[in-house]
Design a protein around this motif. Structure first.
Motif: not given
Lengths: 600, 600
Positions: A206-207, A233-238, A244-247, A274-280
């Protein structure tokens, strides 16, 4: 013809006779396991390999994925195979029961997945990457990240990748230019281009969760300014549902010589907003986290190379036993019957060399898995630390030796089949193409050699190197009292050569230009690798010798005699080569160092 | 990027500095030739290669011929390229003016066709086979056969093949079962199945002339009962026009890993009334005639392997000079500019090794051509005989060493390009696939090794072997008086190792089981090959040394220094390996001989 994918007897030998994996069941983490549960997991993998992977192997190679400008298309059988292996638990074979895993030791999981690798290394590639990606987030991500990304990967909803390479920065990670800008809400906007991203786009899941290396604006130059981001690839809701599709866009597919079932992609991050990214973890520490995944991936690459060599060996052995051709040099009667080609000494040479390379390489990779298990679960802290030290030191060799000698084994498999080996009616030419990637990805042989000689060797006052020498010495001491004493003597001499060479290079690092000292580092890794494999062959020989002493049934007698003969091959034909390489290193041979670009 | 197909300076060096081909113009057969006409032929080949072969190289690889159950289909560009080369005379470059040929020496024709090989080895394959086929008929056929078959082949109307291999008799020619029955009118009816027939069917020419090995009813068993037949695809009327279709059918195409432009076919002869065949020469002597073609084909295989290695070297060199990546180990400043990868010592290792393999192999093949020219046209009978003796002896090495080391060179070209080398945007992965056929066809490495040790070595009281030693000694003597004396000493030691090993093996042939003595014959060929290549590198070094002494302009200075450095590479890193192989041979190592089928 029905060549087995792998030699089941050999896998049992490796697991229980050579590496005593049964003893792992005494550790709390594996307390619910037994030899029976270990073997059940291996049997399951074998069934899935034979039922879903093997029948599509040729089709996967011949019908590579295509890109219509928007989406990737691949034959639907790949998804069926990936799903079957995922549902059987092979994306989470080593992870906790609570995360839905099988909580298997790495060494057992490694043997199980070898069947999947041998039957379809590219199909297996999707699973292996997803698993390594999840392992990284599990170790360095936040609890929320584990919940959001790891769980769906383990269950097969999501897939995972690693996105490092850029068009102008392949081996030179210091120069990567993908940027990350804080968006003010704790997330980042990622912009840049990545290439050679395996599994970078497809519709198997799926993603897709990309682990992306990027530079936060204002970060220091070089590798100390690189951070790691989760970029889906695809943003995930809470609530975990897809948003939505990420950039993140697929820019194209590469067409590889082998490994054709697994997409190799060019990805564009952030071409629009800009693609949404989450810092690890923390800023600027991304490369050290990525090395968590990369070290695991390096052992996986070695294992894949070894498995491809093993299965090519089995295939060519089966062919050699059935194919009739020619007569022995001693036979002068043209009306006599032709012999099976396995009777020709030169075919036996090519089979024995394959056996020595493939089983030696596989033993090395299993040693790597055993050390990783010990690092994680050995009972004392000292044992865990010691295992960590040795594994860290050996990783460049575990990655490289199988990757260099696996293709050599596959080359010999082709040669045994002759003209028939060069055409696609048999899989050996595909093994040869597939295996050629292994000396390249996850750090080329050149990079691994610089890592070994320039970094791993001097590290911590030679701790890893010394740990290796001590381990080998204990095998030599054991062997010196028995029938294999001459082999042990031989290994002892090789270790002395290795030590002399190493000391010379360490001294030269203080006195000579470092570029000269490092100029022959590939020879150093090759020399070191040969000593490691020779040691593992002596260990296999010792087990075989004691197996024979117990007067086993005929099949086991043959099996153990084969192990001793492969050991003999390695000691007579391969190990002596280290004297040549050692001399090049002791001379600090300057042929490459002094060569001028204009002279080519 | 615009890598040259081949290094033009090197070809001139080989032809005129190393092998003194200008002197050939003093022989009556080449009296009308000059350096200018030689170079004009080479320039023509280069133009055709660049205009017709190179632009379609990738397409030829990707769109392999297909079979619709009746006919073969291939992209039309192949015919355009084949026609252009044919019209320029490259199917008849060495044949007589009266037969429409250019009457070039083989060594010059070899250099010219190297451009065609480098730009499209499979397209070139059609021409090379036709030419070798015509050469055989010219030497062993009747005047009528020459008129009927050779002339149309030379003019490009007809193509030629060789049809030896059968499904159950690949390397084992003694077991071939295709039959020939006299039809009573001087012709024969041929029945049987042949496989791996290169160019066995296509529509590039009006007709295809197969040279078929078959057994006349009642012939003795083994290789002494084999006869050779001309079996055309379409029968030819007395006036040379095409008649009825012969009973030769295409049974299928094989799909090869490389060399994809040239059809590899399964042919059925005589499934209906029997295919009409015309006996060449005498009954039962077919194999000796076929060896005329095969010996020529073996040198061609070596040359093709060398050319593919040369062009891969040029391509990866060009890439290494343009690609920026990483910094030297001595550079600790991550903000400094990355360097061209040719600056990395390990990349220089991979370039120098390619240069040493490819230029060494090419020099060996040119030596083979020079010996063939001497055999045919040297002024005294003694020179002709001596050349024949040495060529015959060296043929297994000329075929094998380039075939084994050419693919190793291509492997290094891939590694230099890294991930980019593994994808089809660059041709190096194709070179690697193409070149892998060479250790297989026209006699595998195993077969060549048995031929060298079991047949060519003892033949005529060691005449070929002794001729080789004498030739090498004269180079050593020459070098011992100059700057390269240390290299000459080194070669002298290697020759002593070769002699000691050879004498030991010859002695063992009298005392030990022959199957044991022959068990390591591949190692013997490899050892011998390394000594031959080391000798040719010393010869190249001598020419370079005297070139430098003449204080040439800068480009030539660099060129000669590069030759000396490649020589140094071979002497430091490759030649010392023969000590290991020699020890295996001196020990009569029985590892393969004693290995039991059941132990695998």
């Amino acid at each position: 013809m029905a060549a087995p994918l792998l030699c089941a007897r050999d896998l049992q030998f490796m697991l229980y006779e050579l590496f005593d994996s049964e003893s792992l069941t005494q550790r709390p983490r594996y307390a619910d396991h037994s030899v029976e549960t270990f073997n059940a997991a291996i049997d399951t993998a074998q069934s899935i390999a034979e039922k879903y992977f093997l029948p599509i192997r040729k089709k996967v190679d011949e019908q590579q994925p295509t890109f219509d400008g928007k989406n990737v298309h691949m034959i639907p059988e790949i998804k069926v195979a990936v799903d079957a292996a995922t549902q059987a638990g092979f994306v989470s074979s080593t992870s906790d029961y609570e995360l839905g895993g099988m909580q298997l030791p790495l060494i057992v999981a490694g043997v199980a997945s070898s069947y999947l690798s041998a039957a379809g290394s590219t199909t297996m590639g999707y699973l292996a990457l997803s698993s390594a990606n999840a392992n990284l987030i599990e170790n360095h991500g936040s609890a929320e990240q584990i919940e959001t990304w790891v769980k769906p990967i383990r269950s097969g909803r999501f897939a995972g990748t690693m996105a490092m390479t850029e068009p102008s920065a392949g081996s030179g990670l210091a120069d990567l230019t993908t940027t990350a800008i804080p968006a003010g809400d704790g997330t980042y906007r990622i912009r840049g281009n990545k290439i050679f991203i395996s599994g970078g786009d497809h519709e198997l899941n799926e993603n897709i969760v990309h682990l992306v290396l990027a530079r936060i604006k204002g970060a220091p130059a070089g590798v100390k300014g690189i951070s790691l981001f989760i970029v889906p690839k695809i943003l995930v809701n809470a609530d975990g549902s897809l948003g939505e599709r990420n950039d993140v866009a697929l820019a194209g597919l590469f067409h590889k010589m082998g490994g054709r079932g697994q997409t190799s992609t060019a990805l564009s991050f952030g071409e629009n907003d800009g693609a949404v990214g989450y810092l690890v973890g923390e800023e600027h520490r991304g490369l050290s986290y990525m090395f968590h995944m990369m070290n695991e991936a390096r052992v996986m690459v070695g294992t894949n190379a070894a498995c491809t060599a093993l299965t090519g060996y089995q295939y060519s052995l089966d062919y050699a036993r059935e194919r009739l051709q020619g007569r022995l040099p001693s036979c002068k009667d043209p009306s006599s019957a032709p012999v099976n080609i396995v009777e020709h000494a030169d075919v036996r040479r090519m089979l024995l060399a394959q056996k020595a390379y493939a089983e030696g390489a596989f033993a090395l990779c299993m040693l790597g898995s055993q050390l990783a298990d010990d690092k994680n679960t050995a009972l004392s802290e000292k044992e865990r630390l010691d295992a960590h030290t040795l594994l860290d030191f050996l990783t460049p060799i575990i990655k490289t030796w199988p990757s260099e000698y696996g293709p050599k084994a596959n080359d010999l498999a082709i040669q045994i089949l002759g003209g028939h080996g060069y055409i696609n009616e048999h899989p050996v030419e595909m093994f040869y193409r597939d295996n050629r990637l292994n000396p390249i990805h996850e750090g080329t042989t050149g990079i691994q050699s610089l890592d070994l000689l320039g970094r791993k060797l001097p590290m911590n006052n030679l701790a890893g190197y010394r740990a290796f020498l001590a381990t080998v010495q204990s095998t030599i001491d054991e062997a010196l009292t028995g029938d294999l004493a001459p082999i042990a003597d031989n290994l002892s001499g090789a270790v002395a050569t290795l030590e002399k060479t190493t000391e010379h290079l360490l001294g030269a690092m203080l006195e000579k230009p470092i570029d000269l000292v490092m100029a022959n580092s590939v020879k150093y890794l090759e020399l070191f690798g040969h000593v490691v494999i020779a040691w593992l062959w002596l260990r296999q020989g010792l087990v075989a010798q004691s197996g024979l002493a117990a007067k086993p049934h005929e099949a086991d007698t043959h099996f153990y005699l084969g192990k001793l003969q492969a050991m003999k091959y390695f000691y007579n034909f391969e190990l002596p080569l280290i004297d040549v390489w050692s001399k090049n290193l002791l001379d600090l041979d300057a042929t490459f160092y002094e060569m001028d670009n204009n002279w080519f």
